[in-house]
Design a protein around this motif. Structure first.
Motif, PDB file in Angstrom:
ATOM      1  N   THR A   1       0.869  -1.330  -0.045  1.00 46.31           N
ATOM      2  CA  THR A   1      -0.015   0.203   0.276  1.00 46.31           C
ATOM      3  C   THR A   1       0.753   1.159  -0.059  1.00 46.31           C
ATOM      4  O   THR A   1       0.757   2.106  -0.883  1.00 46.31           O
ATOM      5  N   GLN A   2       1.926   1.148   1.143  1.00 47.58           N
ATOM      6  CA  GLN A   2       2.627   2.191   0.905  1.00 47.58           C
ATOM      7  C   GLN A   2       3.495   2.750  -0.424  1.00 47.58           C
ATOM      8  O   GLN A   2       3.525   3.938  -0.934  1.00 47.58           O
ATOM      9  N   ALA A   3       3.909   1.474  -1.142  1.00 49.01           N
ATOM     10  CA  ALA A   3       4.472   1.751  -2.252  1.00 49.01           C
ATOM     11  C   ALA A   3       3.627   2.400  -3.546  1.00 49.01           C
ATOM     12  O   ALA A   3       3.975   3.262  -4.343  1.00 49.01           O
ATOM     13  N   MET A   4       2.375   1.595  -3.280  1.00 50.13           N
ATOM     14  CA  MET A   4       1.416   2.239  -4.258  1.00 50.13           C
ATOM     15  C   MET A   4       0.870   3.791  -4.145  1.00 50.13           C
ATOM     16  O   MET A   4       1.172   4.492  -5.218  1.00 50.13           O
ATOM     17  N   LEU A   5       0.763   4.079  -2.789  1.00 50.91           N
ATOM     18  CA  LEU A   5       0.523   5.619  -2.416  1.00 50.91           C
ATOM     19  C   LEU A   5       1.585   6.491  -2.876  1.00 50.91           C
ATOM     20  O   LEU A   5       1.598   7.629  -3.272  1.00 50.91           O
ATOM     21  N   ALA A   6       2.830   6.089  -2.792  1.00 55.37           N
ATOM     22  CA  ALA A   6       4.216   6.838  -3.109  1.00 55.37           C
ATOM     23  C   ALA A   6       4.345   6.975  -4.568  1.00 55.37           C
ATOM     24  O   ALA A   6       5.067   7.806  -5.024  1.00 55.37           O
ATOM     25  N   LEU A   7       3.704   6.419  -5.459  1.00 54.40           N
ATOM     26  CA  LEU A   7       3.640   6.472  -6.931  1.00 54.40           C
ATOM     27  C   LEU A   7       3.177   8.054  -7.393  1.00 54.40           C
ATOM     28  O   LEU A   7       2.262   8.117  -6.936  1.00 54.40           O
ATOM     29  N   PRO A   8       4.059   8.814  -7.775  1.00 55.20           N
ATOM     30  CA  PRO A   8       3.539   9.901  -8.399  1.00 55.20           C
ATOM     31  C   PRO A   8       2.529   9.900  -9.046  1.00 55.20           C
ATOM     32  O   PRO A   8       1.366  10.861  -8.735  1.00 55.20           O
ATOM     33  N   SER A   9       1.942   9.070  -9.808  1.00 55.91           N
ATOM     34  CA  SER A   9       0.826   9.106 -10.641  1.00 55.91           C
ATOM     35  C   SER A   9      -0.388   8.578  -9.547  1.00 55.91           C
ATOM     36  O   SER A   9      -1.451   9.222  -9.911  1.00 55.91           O
ATOM     37  N   MET A  10      -0.196   8.132  -8.590  1.00 52.47           N
ATOM     38  CA  MET A  10      -1.280   7.827  -7.756  1.00 52.47           C
ATOM     39  C   MET A  10      -1.645   9.094  -6.941  1.00 52.47           C
ATOM     40  O   MET A  10      -2.851   9.507  -6.848  1.00 52.47           O
ATOM     41  N   GLN A  11      -0.717  10.050  -6.601  1.00 51.96           N
ATOM     42  CA  GLN A  11      -0.807  11.237  -6.128  1.00 51.96           C
ATOM     43  C   GLN A  11      -1.543  12.081  -6.980  1.00 51.96           C
ATOM     44  O   GLN A  11      -2.430  12.997  -6.659  1.00 51.96           O
ATOM     45  N   GLU A  12      -1.253  12.078  -8.237  1.00 53.28           N
ATOM     46  CA  GLU A  12      -1.796  12.736  -9.274  1.00 53.28           C
ATOM     47  C   GLU A  12      -3.358  12.561  -9.352  1.00 53.28           C
ATOM     48  O   GLU A  12      -4.156  13.126  -9.587  1.00 53.28           O
ATOM     49  N   TRP A  13      -3.656  11.055  -9.355  1.00 54.57           N
ATOM     50  CA  TRP A  13      -5.138  10.765  -9.328  1.00 54.57           C
ATOM     51  C   TRP A  13      -5.912  11.434  -8.203  1.00 54.57           C
ATOM     52  O   TRP A  13      -6.966  11.737  -8.325  1.00 54.57           O
ATOM     53  N   LEU A  14      -5.142  11.247  -6.979  1.00 54.83           N
ATOM     54  CA  LEU A  14      -5.725  11.586  -5.768  1.00 54.83           C
ATOM     55  C   LEU A  14      -5.938  13.207  -5.635  1.00 54.83           C
ATOM     56  O   LEU A  14      -7.199  13.709  -5.388  1.00 54.83           O
ATOM     57  N   ALA A  15      -4.873  14.056  -6.347  1.00 56.40           N
ATOM     58  CA  ALA A  15      -5.186  15.413  -6.506  1.00 56.40           C
ATOM     59  C   ALA A  15      -6.459  15.761  -7.390  1.00 56.40           C
ATOM     60  O   ALA A  15      -7.406  16.651  -7.134  1.00 56.40           O
TER      61      ALA A  15
END
Ligand SMILES: N[C@@H](CCC(=O)N[C@@H](CS)C(=O)NCC(=O)O)C(=O)O
Length: 218
Positions: A186-200
């Motif tokens: 989970t921590q690795a998935m959340l750390a993906l810049p793309s995942m943070q882009e999706w969240l934003a």
């Protein structure tokens, strides 16, 4: 390549090809079709004689209307991106786990809908608890597998990570405890810049699109 998706906050299936395309660095355009707020998805379905559901990919005159089918298509079109691992045993495990995601986990899906903006603690029902144990067992299979070093299920990010990405948001969003190995992933998935882009993007949608039935779970 054109990807049609729905709400980034709620549309779990949309996240799968989107995150795979982003992590693999494949160029694509996207259109968000908010199907509770417009009939554009219905029209797309009618135009191609496919279900009015997302995600959909249009590419080179082809139409692909299922998330696992599109991930397989990306693997075929971009073999150099290694969206499946090279090793046969690991690839077989990953394919089985991806297919299991596609056909199972109905209690988790219906009782804990993906809602990236929301974090609450929700006690899982007995049926969901059984599915969480199954997830822990799947993660244990990958722990035991002979695989390259890396934070993702097959070492580097592959299709099986994309398929389970919405489960990651469900676990985070409802405080579901699965296993230490799932938590590390989970921590690795959340750390993906793309995942943070999706969240934003999911957060930015809040002023336009809110769906009460999902926001009021729990
Ligand atoms: N088999 C499809 C399922 C797609 C699916 O159920 N999409 C939901 C995503 S939120 C949807 O579009 N629902 C719209 C509706 O039911 O009106 C896939 O894996 O892509």
């Amino acid at each position: 390549m054109h990807l049609y998706i729905a709400y980034k906050n709620y549309s779990s299936w949309s996240l799968r090809p989107w995150i795979a395309l982003k992590v693999a660095g494949i160029d694509f355009d996207e259109t968000v079709l908010p199907f509770y707020h417009s009939d554009a998805l219905e029209k797309l379905g009618e135009r191609y004689q496919i279900p009015a559901k997302v995600p959909v990919i249009e590419d080179q005159g082809l139409i692909i209307w299922d998330s696992l089918a599109m991930l397989e298509y990306l693997h075929e079109q971009y073999p150099e991106k290694k969206l499946w691992p090279d090793d046969l045993a690991l690839r077989t495990l990953a394919r089985s786990a991806a297919a299991e995601m596609h056909s199972s986990f109905s209690a988790l899906r219906s009782q804990h809908p993906m809602n990236c903006r929301r974090q609450i603690k929700l006690q899982p029902s007995p049926e969901v608890q059984v599915e969480l144990q199954r997830l822990a067992a799947i993660w244990a299979h990958f722990e035991r597998a002979n695989k390259p070093v890396g934070d993702f299920l097959c070492g580097h990010f592959t299709i099986v990570d994309a398929m389970y990405a919405p489960v990651m948001w469900r676990a985070v969003g409802y405080g579901l405890e699965i296993s230490p190995s799932f938590e590390k992933w989970t921590q690795a998935m959340l750390a993906l810049p793309s995942m943070q882009e999706w969240l934003a993007a999911a957060q930015a949608e809040e002023s336009k699109w809110r769906i009460a039935q999902y926001d009021e779970v729990g």
